[in-house]
Design a protein around this motif. Structure first.
Motif, PDB file in Angstrom:
ATOM      1  N   ASN A  27       0.842  -1.207   0.000  1.00 10.59           N
ATOM      2  CA  ASN A  27       0.000   0.000   0.000  1.00 10.59           C
ATOM      3  C   ASN A  27       0.876   1.255   0.000  1.00 10.59           C
ATOM      4  OD1 ASN A  27      -2.279  -1.589   0.058  1.00 10.59           O
ATOM      5  ND2 ASN A  27      -2.559  -1.436   2.279  1.00 10.59           N
ATOM      6  N   PHE A  28       1.938   1.245   0.817  1.00 11.15           N
ATOM      7  CA  PHE A  28       2.856   2.391   0.867  1.00 11.15           C
ATOM      8  C   PHE A  28       3.476   2.640  -0.510  1.00 11.15           C
ATOM      9  CE2 PHE A  28       7.241   3.933   1.429  1.00 11.15           C
ATOM     10  CZ  PHE A  28       7.004   5.125   2.100  1.00 11.15           C
ATOM     11  N   ALA A  29       3.928   1.551  -1.155  1.00  8.78           N
ATOM     12  CA  ALA A  29       4.546   1.677  -2.476  1.00  8.78           C
ATOM     13  C   ALA A  29       3.540   2.195  -3.504  1.00  8.78           C
ATOM     14  CB  ALA A  29       5.114   0.325  -2.913  1.00  8.78           C
ATOM     15  N   CYS A  30       2.323   1.670  -3.467  1.00  6.24           N
ATOM     16  CA  CYS A  30       1.296   2.098  -4.436  1.00  6.24           C
ATOM     17  C   CYS A  30       0.946   3.573  -4.250  1.00  6.24           C
ATOM     18  CB  CYS A  30       0.041   1.244  -4.291  1.00  6.24           C
ATOM     19  SG  CYS A  30       0.245  -0.455  -4.886  1.00  6.24           S
ATOM     20  N   ASP A  31       0.866   4.025  -2.999  1.00  9.23           N
ATOM     21  CA  ASP A  31       0.538   5.429  -2.738  1.00  9.23           C
ATOM     22  C   ASP A  31       1.631   6.346  -3.287  1.00  9.23           C
ATOM     23  OD1 ASP A  31      -1.796   4.724  -1.491  1.00  9.23           O
ATOM     24  OD2 ASP A  31      -0.972   4.834   0.541  1.00  9.23           O
ATOM     25  N   ILE A  32       2.893   5.973  -3.073  1.00  9.78           N
ATOM     26  CA  ILE A  32       4.010   6.771  -3.584  1.00  9.78           C
ATOM     27  C   ILE A  32       3.950   6.820  -5.116  1.00  9.78           C
ATOM     28  CG2 ILE A  32       6.518   6.925  -3.785  1.00  9.78           C
ATOM     29  CD1 ILE A  32       5.516   7.607  -0.989  1.00  9.78           C
ATOM     30  N   LYS A  33       3.746   5.642  -5.732  1.00  6.33           N
ATOM     31  CA  LYS A  33       3.738   5.560  -7.189  1.00  6.33           C
ATOM     32  C   LYS A  33       2.599   6.386  -7.785  1.00  6.33           C
ATOM     33  CE  LYS A  33       5.706   3.420 -10.740  1.00  6.33           C
ATOM     34  NZ  LYS A  33       5.458   1.983 -10.938  1.00  6.33           N
ATOM     35  N   LYS A  50       1.042   9.014  -6.528  1.00 10.07           N
ATOM     36  CA  LYS A  50       1.316  10.436  -6.372  1.00 10.07           C
ATOM     37  C   LYS A  50       2.277  10.913  -7.453  1.00 10.07           C
ATOM     38  CE  LYS A  50      -0.794  12.209  -2.671  1.00 10.07           C
ATOM     39  NZ  LYS A  50      -1.526  13.502  -2.639  1.00 10.07           N
ATOM     40  N   TRP A  51       3.337  10.136  -7.676  1.00 11.23           N
ATOM     41  CA  TRP A  51       4.343  10.545  -8.650  1.00 11.23           C
ATOM     42  C   TRP A  51       3.792  10.505 -10.078  1.00 11.23           C
ATOM     43  CZ3 TRP A  51       9.421   7.941  -6.504  1.00 11.23           C
ATOM     44  CH2 TRP A  51       9.932   8.754  -5.491  1.00 11.23           C
ATOM     45  N   LEU A  52       2.978   9.489 -10.387  1.00 12.09           N
ATOM     46  CA  LEU A  52       2.410   9.390 -11.735  1.00 12.09           C
ATOM     47  C   LEU A  52       1.444  10.534 -12.012  1.00 12.09           C
ATOM     48  CD1 LEU A  52       1.803   5.536 -12.080  1.00 12.09           C
ATOM     49  CD2 LEU A  52       3.559   6.918 -13.212  1.00 12.09           C
ATOM     50  N   SER A  53       0.827  11.045 -10.942  1.00 16.08           N
ATOM     51  CA  SER A  53      -0.101  12.171 -11.120  1.00 16.08           C
ATOM     52  C   SER A  53       0.611  13.513 -11.040  1.00 16.08           C
ATOM     53  CB  SER A  53      -1.208  12.105 -10.053  1.00 16.08           C
ATOM     54  OG  SER A  53      -0.637  12.229  -8.750  1.00 16.08           O
ATOM     55  N   GLU A  54       1.974  13.465 -10.981  1.00 14.63           N
ATOM     56  CA  GLU A  54       2.806  14.669 -10.968  1.00 14.63           C
ATOM     57  C   GLU A  54       2.489  15.572  -9.785  1.00 14.63           C
ATOM     58  OE1 GLU A  54       5.385  15.450 -12.982  1.00 14.63           O
ATOM     59  OE2 GLU A  54       5.131  13.471 -13.853  1.00 14.63           O
ATOM     60  N   THR A  55       2.108  14.978  -8.642  1.00 18.22           N
ATOM     61  CA  THR A  55       1.870  15.769  -7.434  1.00 18.22           C
ATOM     62  C   THR A  55       2.918  15.429  -6.402  1.00 18.22           C
ATOM     63  OG1 THR A  55       0.360  14.071  -6.579  1.00 18.22           O
ATOM     64  CG2 THR A  55      -0.609  15.892  -7.841  1.00 18.22           C
ATOM     65  N   GLU A  56       3.073  16.351  -5.431  1.00 17.23           N
ATOM     66  CA  GLU A  56       4.032  16.111  -4.376  1.00 17.23           C
ATOM     67  C   GLU A  56       3.475  15.104  -3.377  1.00 17.23           C
ATOM     68  OE1 GLU A  56       7.083  17.282  -4.418  1.00 17.23           O
ATOM     69  OE2 GLU A  56       6.639  18.263  -6.310  1.00 17.23           O
ATOM     70  N   LEU A  57       4.331  14.633  -2.500  1.00 12.59           N
ATOM     71  CA  LEU A  57       3.944  13.586  -1.546  1.00 12.59           C
ATOM     72  C   LEU A  57       3.283  14.182  -0.303  1.00 12.59           C
ATOM     73  CD1 LEU A  57       7.148  11.367  -1.823  1.00 12.59           C
ATOM     74  CD2 LEU A  57       4.981  11.107  -3.030  1.00 12.59           C
ATOM     75  N   ILE A  58       2.473  15.212  -0.506  1.00  9.32           N
ATOM     76  CA  ILE A  58       1.823  15.876   0.621  1.00  9.32           C
ATOM     77  C   ILE A  58       0.741  14.964   1.188  1.00  9.32           C
ATOM     78  CG2 ILE A  58       0.457  17.894   1.310  1.00  9.32           C
ATOM     79  CD1 ILE A  58       1.788  19.402  -1.000  1.00  9.32           C
ATOM     80  N   GLY A  59       0.725  14.852   2.503  1.00  7.03           N
ATOM     81  CA  GLY A  59      -0.278  14.053   3.161  1.00  7.03           C
ATOM     82  C   GLY A  59       0.065  12.587   3.292  1.00  7.03           C
ATOM     83  N   LEU A  60       1.151  12.159   2.630  1.00  2.90           N
ATOM     84  CA  LEU A  60       1.564  10.757   2.728  1.00  2.90           C
ATOM     85  C   LEU A  60       2.694  10.611   3.747  1.00  2.90           C
ATOM     86  CD1 LEU A  60       1.723   9.523  -0.972  1.00  2.90           C
ATOM     87  CD2 LEU A  60      -0.065   9.093   0.700  1.00  2.90           C
ATOM     88  N   PRO A  61       2.746   9.473   4.444  1.00  2.00           N
ATOM     89  CA  PRO A  61       3.925   9.218   5.293  1.00  2.00           C
ATOM     90  C   PRO A  61       5.167   9.088   4.403  1.00  2.00           C
ATOM     91  CG  PRO A  61       2.548   7.248   5.111  1.00  2.00           C
ATOM     92  CD  PRO A  61       1.779   8.372   4.480  1.00  2.00           C
ATOM     93  N   LEU A  62       6.271   9.694   4.825  1.00 10.87           N
ATOM     94  CA  LEU A  62       7.482   9.714   4.010  1.00 10.87           C
ATOM     95  C   LEU A  62       8.367   8.496   4.234  1.00 10.87           C
ATOM     96  CD1 LEU A  62       8.445  13.493   4.108  1.00 10.87           C
ATOM     97  CD2 LEU A  62       7.209  12.219   2.360  1.00 10.87           C
ATOM     98  N   GLU A  63       7.960   7.625   5.159  1.00  9.89           N
ATOM     99  CA  GLU A  63       8.721   6.397   5.337  1.00  9.89           C
ATOM    100  C   GLU A  63       7.833   5.331   5.955  1.00  9.89           C
ATOM    101  OE1 GLU A  63      10.986   6.877   9.586  1.00  9.89           O
ATOM    102  OE2 GLU A  63      11.915   7.914   7.880  1.00  9.89           O
TER     103      GLU A  63
END
Length: 593
Positions: free
Chosen positions: A53-59, A61-74
């Motif tokens: 789930n963590f990996a999918c959320d990061i991916k 966000k990046w595919l939608s060209e948005t920053e990782l705001i609101g997501l845990p960074l680790e």
């Protein structure tokens, strides 16, 4: 990509290299599936699901060209006590999710977004970036990865710049294809390579480097860029003064003699190592001596007296100011002390402390101390500042944490890391010899340490060669002052048994090193220590007083408008002795001013 075992602290990030497959990564599907199976076997179902789930959320966000705001960074996998299991997990996670990085600390595995992955996605397709980072993590020696053809020269240059941070790149023919490859591993010294490795013998090219008003590391940085290698491919036996015109033996790996445009090129069998240097020859001109005095006859007499005195009695064997960074706000010994105390973050900040100058380098350093923004600082730091850029690139990847700072120091070769610790032990030795001479003068007293071997010409002699002077020997004047040695701090030395020995212990307490074992496991640094003679004599010393007009012809130097008396002096010194210190004794004046 050159990674050696010394670059890792406990194996958490030293995951095994990929299987023995072909040079490209395209045929690694079965291996990737195997890595994924490792995740299932080592992680419980809930942790495995949370990681996905963590990996999918990061991916997403990046595919939608948005920053990782609101997501845990680790995301923490938790503590894995088995070292081999940790290594397998590190590799499996990175192979399945190349857009993530893993960091190990105290047996815990932490997963973070790989910001470099996103940076590459702005240059190439997401598919290529995915495959490239899988290739990068596999670490297969001499393997290659080829990007898709690209006819845009500026775009290719940007890709070259990104990849050159850690790998060799070269452009194919026609010049529209970029191929990258791993550098072959260096074999441990003293061990023969396996038979299957002997076909691809590494090329070593020796040459003589001439430099002027340039630090060694800056010169290596220039050469590395020109030759398309990395700074750690260069080896040398010692450092030379920045300000002087110096000639120095160097060896570079994987560069043929035909590609070099330097002096004394020849093929050799191996790299150079610190300590192999036997000594240095100096030719020095001291100009405008008439400005010191109007009495030429008296001047000649004073010069002859001073030189003959040093020939006979020698000079105090201080480390020269260039070892510590003369005139700088932060000296190298301060960084070394911080490393010995395992203050990694403090050492980084000391290293990047700016001078009171308004130039690009110091503006970049000032920006970093104000913001701790490694990526932004990288954009400001000039390309030729190799050490600074290496540290900043690592800090950008791993963060300004204690672990991140450790990884940043590992971005420098071992010889550079140990240099700062040696600067600290050298400073303490200088203070020790001043105290010794002020306390006991030229007498050899009880508790002094003397070297029993008259032929010793360097610092690397064993404890068996060092003798502790007894009361009877001191009273009988059995030894001369030139035999006295003082220890350079380390874990394998003995201290004098007199006031000097107590002074050493007081200094260690002053600097917070009472319990220091002179090992920095986090940086793979071991400092055994050694001994240094307190007096040295120049060898083959000759000198000549000349008019400047004559000396310009002899030395082929620049033209001097005003004719004045000059001193041409030549001599040899053992390794690790400083000509500036010898000259200061002759002139009773700091010649660097």
């Amino acid at each position: 990509l050159e990674k050696t075992k010394e670059e890792y602290t406990d194996g958490d990030q030293n995951h095994p290299s990929g299987s023995e497959k072909e040079d490209t990564i395209s045929d690694g599907t079965s291996k990737c599936e195997e890595k994924a199976d490792i995740l299932s076997s080592f992680l419980d179902e809930k942790t495995h699901e949370l990681l996905n789930n963590f990996a999918c959320d990061i991916k997403e966000k990046w595919l939608s060209e948005t920053e990782l705001i609101g997501l845990p960074l680790e995301f923490s996998i938790g503590r894995i006590l088995d070292k081999n299991q940790r290594a397998s997990l590190h590799s499996a996670i990175r192979q399945k999710f190349p857009f993530l990085i893993t960091v190990g600390k105290n047996s815990e595995i932490v997963v973070k977004p790989n910001l470099e992955y996103k940076e590459l996605c702005h240059l190439v397709s997401e598919e290529e970036a995915f495959d490239f980072f899988k290739y990068l993590d596999a670490k297969k020696e001499n393997s290659k990865f080829t990007f898709k053809p690209d006819t845009n020269k500026d775009h290719r240059k940007a890709v070259h710049h990104f990849v050159n941070k850690s790998l060799e790149t070269f452009t194919g023919n026609p010049n529209v294809v970029i191929t990258v490859r791993f550098r072959e591993k260096a074999y441990k010294r003293g061990k023969r390579p396996l038979p299957e490795c002997q076909e691809g013998n590494v090329i070593y090219t020796a040459f003589t480097l001439r430099k002027e008003n340039l630090e060694m590391f800056e010169a290596i940085g220039f050469l590395a860029i020109k030759l398309g290698v990395i700074p750690s491919d260069f080896s040398y036996a010692g450092l030379k003064d920045k300000k002087a015109i110096t000639y120095q033996a160097m060896v570079v790996r994987k560069v043929t003699p035909e590609r070099m445009n330097v002096f004394n090129i020849r093929s050799v069998d191996d790299s150079l190592r610190l300590g192999q240097l036997k000594g240095n020859h100096f030719d020095i001109v001291i100009r405008n001596l008439k400005k010191q005095t109007n009495d030429s006859a008296n001047l000649r007499e004073r010069i002859m007296e001073a030189i003959e005195n040093v020939k006979k009695k020698g000079f105090v064997n201080y480390y020269g100011p260039q070892r510590f960074g003369k005139g700088r706000k932060v000296h190298t010994d301060q960084i070394g002390l911080a490393l010995l105390k395992n203050e990694m973050t403090k050492a980084i900040k000391l290293f990047l402390t700016p001078e009171d100058l308004d130039d690009p380098v110091n503006r970049a350093k000032k920006y970093f101390l104000q913001t701790e923004d490694a990526k932004g600082t990288l954009s400001l730091m000039p390309e030729f500042k190799v050490r600074e850029r290496a540290l900043l690139e690592a800090l950008h990847r791993f963060g300004m944490t204690e672990e991140g700072c450790i990884q940043a120091w590992f971005s420098l070769p071992h010889s550079m890391r140990i240099f700062y610790v040696h600067a600290y032990t050298s400073k303490i030795w200088n203070e020790a010899v001043s105290y010794r001479l002020a306390t006991y003068g030229a007498r050899v007293v009880e508790g002094d340490l003397v070297c029993l071997d008259e032929d010793i010409d360097d610092e690397n002699f064993p404890n068996s060669k060092v003798h502790l002077v007894t009361e009877e020997e001191g009273s009988a004047n059995m030894y001369a002052i030139h035999q006295v040695v003082l220890p350079i701090l380390g874990y394998n030395i003995q201290y004098p048994k007199n006031k000097v020995g107590q002074w050493y212990h007081d200094i260690l307490s002053r600097d917070g090193l009472q319990t220091c074992r002179f090992k920095v496991p986090a940086l793979k640094l071991n400092v055994p220590g050694c001994y240094r003679q307190i007096l040295k004599h120049p060898r083959n010393l000759s000198y000549q007083l000349m008019e400047d007009d004559d000396i310009d012809v002899k030395m082929k130097g620049s033209h001097i408008d005003e004719t004045a008396l000059s001193l041409l002096i030549s001599f040899d010194l053992d390794a690790s002795c400083y000509a500036t210190v010898c000259l200061k004794e002759i002139m009773k004046h700091d010649v660097l001013n």
